[in-house]
Design a protein around this motif. Structure first.
Motif, PDB file in Angstrom:
ATOM      1  N   UNK A   1      45.213 102.188 -24.906  1.00  0.00           N
ATOM      2  CA  UNK A   1      44.782 100.812 -24.653  1.00  0.00           C
ATOM      3  C   UNK A   1      44.926 100.452 -23.177  1.00  0.00           C
ATOM      4  N   UNK A   2      45.778 101.173 -22.464  1.00  0.00           N
ATOM      5  CA  UNK A   2      45.975 100.962 -21.029  1.00  0.00           C
ATOM      6  C   UNK A   2      45.170 101.961 -20.203  1.00  0.00           C
ATOM      7  N   UNK A   3      44.284 102.713 -20.883  1.00  0.00           N
ATOM      8  CA  UNK A   3      43.441 103.727 -20.233  1.00  0.00           C
ATOM      9  C   UNK A   3      44.261 104.881 -19.657  1.00  0.00           C
ATOM     10  N   UNK A   4      45.459 105.085 -20.187  1.00  0.00           N
ATOM     11  CA  UNK A   4      46.285 106.202 -19.715  1.00  0.00           C
ATOM     12  C   UNK A   4      45.733 107.519 -20.246  1.00  0.00           C
ATOM     13  N   UNK A   5      45.783 108.540 -19.402  1.00  0.00           N
ATOM     14  CA  UNK A   5      45.391 109.882 -19.786  1.00  0.00           C
ATOM     15  C   UNK A   5      46.507 110.849 -19.411  1.00  0.00           C
ATOM     16  N   UNK A   6      46.543 112.022 -20.050  1.00  0.00           N
ATOM     17  CA  UNK A   6      47.596 112.990 -19.704  1.00  0.00           C
ATOM     18  C   UNK A   6      47.667 113.287 -18.208  1.00  0.00           C
ATOM     19  N   UNK A   7      46.496 113.375 -17.556  1.00  0.00           N
ATOM     20  CA  UNK A   7      46.485 113.660 -16.118  1.00  0.00           C
ATOM     21  C   UNK A   7      47.169 112.589 -15.296  1.00  0.00           C
ATOM     22  N   UNK A   8      47.094 111.322 -15.754  1.00  0.00           N
ATOM     23  CA  UNK A   8      47.773 110.231 -15.046  1.00  0.00           C
ATOM     24  C   UNK A   8      49.287 110.416 -15.095  1.00  0.00           C
TER      25      UNK A   8
ATOM     26  N   UNK B   1      68.321 122.170 -27.446  1.00  0.00           N
ATOM     27  CA  UNK B   1      67.013 122.246 -26.798  1.00  0.00           C
ATOM     28  C   UNK B   1      67.163 122.057 -25.295  1.00  0.00           C
ATOM     29  N   UNK B   2      66.361 122.778 -24.549  1.00  0.00           N
ATOM     30  CA  UNK B   2      66.335 122.626 -23.088  1.00  0.00           C
ATOM     31  C   UNK B   2      65.364 121.543 -22.662  1.00  0.00           C
ATOM     32  N   UNK B   3      64.762 120.865 -23.643  1.00  0.00           N
ATOM     33  CA  UNK B   3      63.730 119.871 -23.348  1.00  0.00           C
ATOM     34  C   UNK B   3      64.140 118.492 -23.844  1.00  0.00           C
ATOM     35  N   UNK B   4      63.544 117.471 -23.265  1.00  0.00           N
ATOM     36  CA  UNK B   4      63.738 116.107 -23.750  1.00  0.00           C
ATOM     37  C   UNK B   4      62.371 115.409 -23.712  1.00  0.00           C
ATOM     38  N   UNK B   5      62.108 114.596 -24.711  1.00  0.00           N
ATOM     39  CA  UNK B   5      60.840 113.870 -24.779  1.00  0.00           C
ATOM     40  C   UNK B   5      61.041 112.438 -24.299  1.00  0.00           C
ATOM     41  N   UNK B   6      60.181 112.008 -23.396  1.00  0.00           N
ATOM     42  CA  UNK B   6      60.223 110.650 -22.863  1.00  0.00           C
ATOM     43  C   UNK B   6      59.115 109.822 -23.501  1.00  0.00           C
ATOM     44  N   UNK B   7      59.441 108.588 -23.853  1.00  0.00           N
ATOM     45  CA  UNK B   7      58.455 107.653 -24.405  1.00  0.00           C
ATOM     46  C   UNK B   7      58.071 106.658 -23.329  1.00  0.00           C
ATOM     47  N   UNK B   8      56.764 106.479 -23.127  1.00  0.00           N
ATOM     48  CA  UNK B   8      56.247 105.583 -22.097  1.00  0.00           C
ATOM     49  C   UNK B   8      55.546 104.406 -22.774  1.00  0.00           C
ATOM     50  N   UNK B   9      55.774 103.210 -22.258  1.00  0.00           N
ATOM     51  CA  UNK B   9      55.280 101.981 -22.902  1.00  0.00           C
ATOM     52  C   UNK B   9      53.818 101.687 -22.567  1.00  0.00           C
ATOM     53  N   UNK B  10      52.976 102.693 -22.672  1.00  0.00           N
ATOM     54  CA  UNK B  10      51.558 102.514 -22.444  1.00  0.00           C
ATOM     55  C   UNK B  10      50.799 103.676 -23.053  1.00  0.00           C
TER      56      UNK B  10
END
Length: 463
Positions: A399-406, A387-396
């Motif tokens: 519940x932290x009000x995170x949105x894709x745009x952020x 794969x030419x892609x890698x998935x990153x996991x973010x610790x939020x």
């Protein structure tokens, strides 16, 4: 259960509130699918319904619209309960309901599933919820601890009921149903209709209207091939097929958890981007595996049938079955995962000596006799699927009000990464996942780990 011809083709022809018609339009739905056309008039009348329909038929939107059409948002007590066989499917169902409820204001949809701590669910229940979506085991646990109030419940949905029976949830379902009001509306959806489902239907909803939705899979869209596995190890056969066909992505179905893990491990050892998905994995590992495959950072998923329920990939190049499935209905669902969205798909079945009887049964439904082919010889230059892609996991997450745009803003803040470097983003309650190009992964990790998002620090790692 007889097949029927859809009478409704447009959502506008249904007695849906204007807010939901707006949601349907915003979701990009224009014409009803056969299952929606047949079931929604019954559902919106408030009558019970039993629907036999294949995976990917649009049934989730059908019962979601039925639930939302009569929801009283002023009362924060459970008015609908949807039971699902797996956490993955429950999350998918909850996401669909939330999406369709966006125009209705503050509709709270809560998932109650195992594999995650019950503490956060208990806290959410204390604040009330309109719709509960969960697995039987965890729902029954909350019920037995008197954390659930079903006094206002008016809708019960059993989704993928055949799989819940297969997984041994029959007693749990009965115990839950016994605690719901007798005046509820019942909806039962099942891909197959074995004797166990017939008995469950008589117990839960004997007066229901029965619908069988004809398969939308056309033989012209799915090409089936059958290869002889008599003198070949399954992992080697899968490897040869992947090298020869070079699909963009592929699912490999196995009948046992052990075989799924063994084949995935052997493919990975040969340099393939491959992961296993089965019931022996920890829930967090299953979640991460499904996200990597759906996001394209894993190209080959080796899975058991039950574990793959709830994984909806719109475009799947290839499906490989290692031996015939346990029954012909399951075989149909396996091959139906390719050739979706109007694209032509390829379904390959590896036939061993033990498959002869089931293969002959399948042959009875086919236009021509099945001919077993020898395994292909891939070109010498063929390389393992990476794969030419890698998935990153973010610790939020939510519940932290995170949105894709952020997350996009954090990754593009120094203008070194563009939108072309960023793939799919999924924000869950406690975690978020973003897929980026391999060449951008190191810099993306640095941007997240060494700066703040919305004033907070988060940690990120590559899966």
């Amino acid at each position: 259960m007889s097949e029927a011809t859809p009478a409704v083709t447009s959502f506008k022809d249904l007695p849906l509130p204007q807010l939901l018609l707006t949601s349907v339009k915003d979701a990009g739905f224009t014409q009803t699918t056969p299952v929606q056309a047949l079931s929604l008039p019954i559902i919106l009348r408030g009558d019970d319904v039993v629907v036999q329909a294949e995976t990917g038929s649009g049934k989730t939107a059908a019962f979601a619209l039925g639930i939302l059409a009569k929801l009283d948002t002023n009362h924060f007590s459970p008015q609908a309960l949807v039971l699902c066989p797996t956490r993955e499917l429950a999350e998918q169902v909850a996401e669909t309901i939330r999406g369709l409820a966006k125009t209705m204001g503050n509709v709270k949809v809560l998932t109650l599933c195992g594999g995650v701590p019950a503490r956060s669910q208990i806290a959410s229940l204390e604040h009330g919820a309109h719709v509960l979506v969960g697995t039987p085991g965890r729902v029954l646990d909350h019920l037995s601890q008197q954390r659930l109030d079903f006094s206002k419940l008016n809708t019960l949905v059993l989704d993928e009921a055949d799989r819940m029976l297969e997984m041994g949830f029959q007693d749990d379902m009965k115990a839950i149903i016994a605690k719901t009001p007798n005046t509820r509306q019942n909806m039962l959806f099942s891909a197959t209709y074995p004797s166990g489902i017939a008995r469950l239907t008589k117990q839960v909803t004997p007066q229901a209207e029965h619908i069988k939705v004809a398969s939308t899979q056309t033989k012209a869209k799915i090409v089936q091939r059958f290869y002889d596995l008599a003198d070949t190890f399954a992992a080697y056969a899968v490897q040869q097929l992947l090298l020869d066909l070079q699909p963009a992505n592929a699912m490999v179905f196995c009948n046992t958890k052990a075989e799924a893990q063994t084949i995935a491990d052997k493919l990975a050892a040969k340099g393939f981007s491959a992961l296993a998905l089965h019931g022996d994995l920890e829930q967090k590992d299953r979640d991460q595996t499904m996200i990597q495959f759906s996001h394209g950072s894993t190209r080959v998923l080796v899975a058991t049938d039950v574990a793959a329920r709830g994984l909806d990939i719109a475009e799947l190049d290839l499906v490989i079955s290692v031996n015939m499935a346990h029954d012909l209905d399951t075989h149909t669902h396996r091959i139906g995962r390719t050739g979706r969205a109007g694209a032509e798909g390829l379904a390959v079945t590896l036939i061993g000596p033990q498959d002869d009887y089931k293969m002959r049964l399948l042959e009875d439904d086919m236009a021509a006799p099945i001919k077993l082919q020898p395994l292909p010889e891939p070109p010498n230059a063929a390389k393992p699927l990476k794969s030419d892609l890698v998935t990153l996991q973010i610790s939020g997450g939510k519940k932290d009000k995170l949105r894709p745009g952020d997350i996009v803003g954090a990754l593009t803040r120094d203008n070194k990464l563009t939108m072309a470097d960023i793939g799919k983003i999924k924000v869950q309650n406690q975690w978020s996942f973003v897929t980026v190009n391999n060449t951008s992964a190191k810099h993306a990790l640095s941007l997240i780990n060494n700066d703040k998002i919305k004033g907070k620090r988060f940690r990120a790692r590559a899966l």
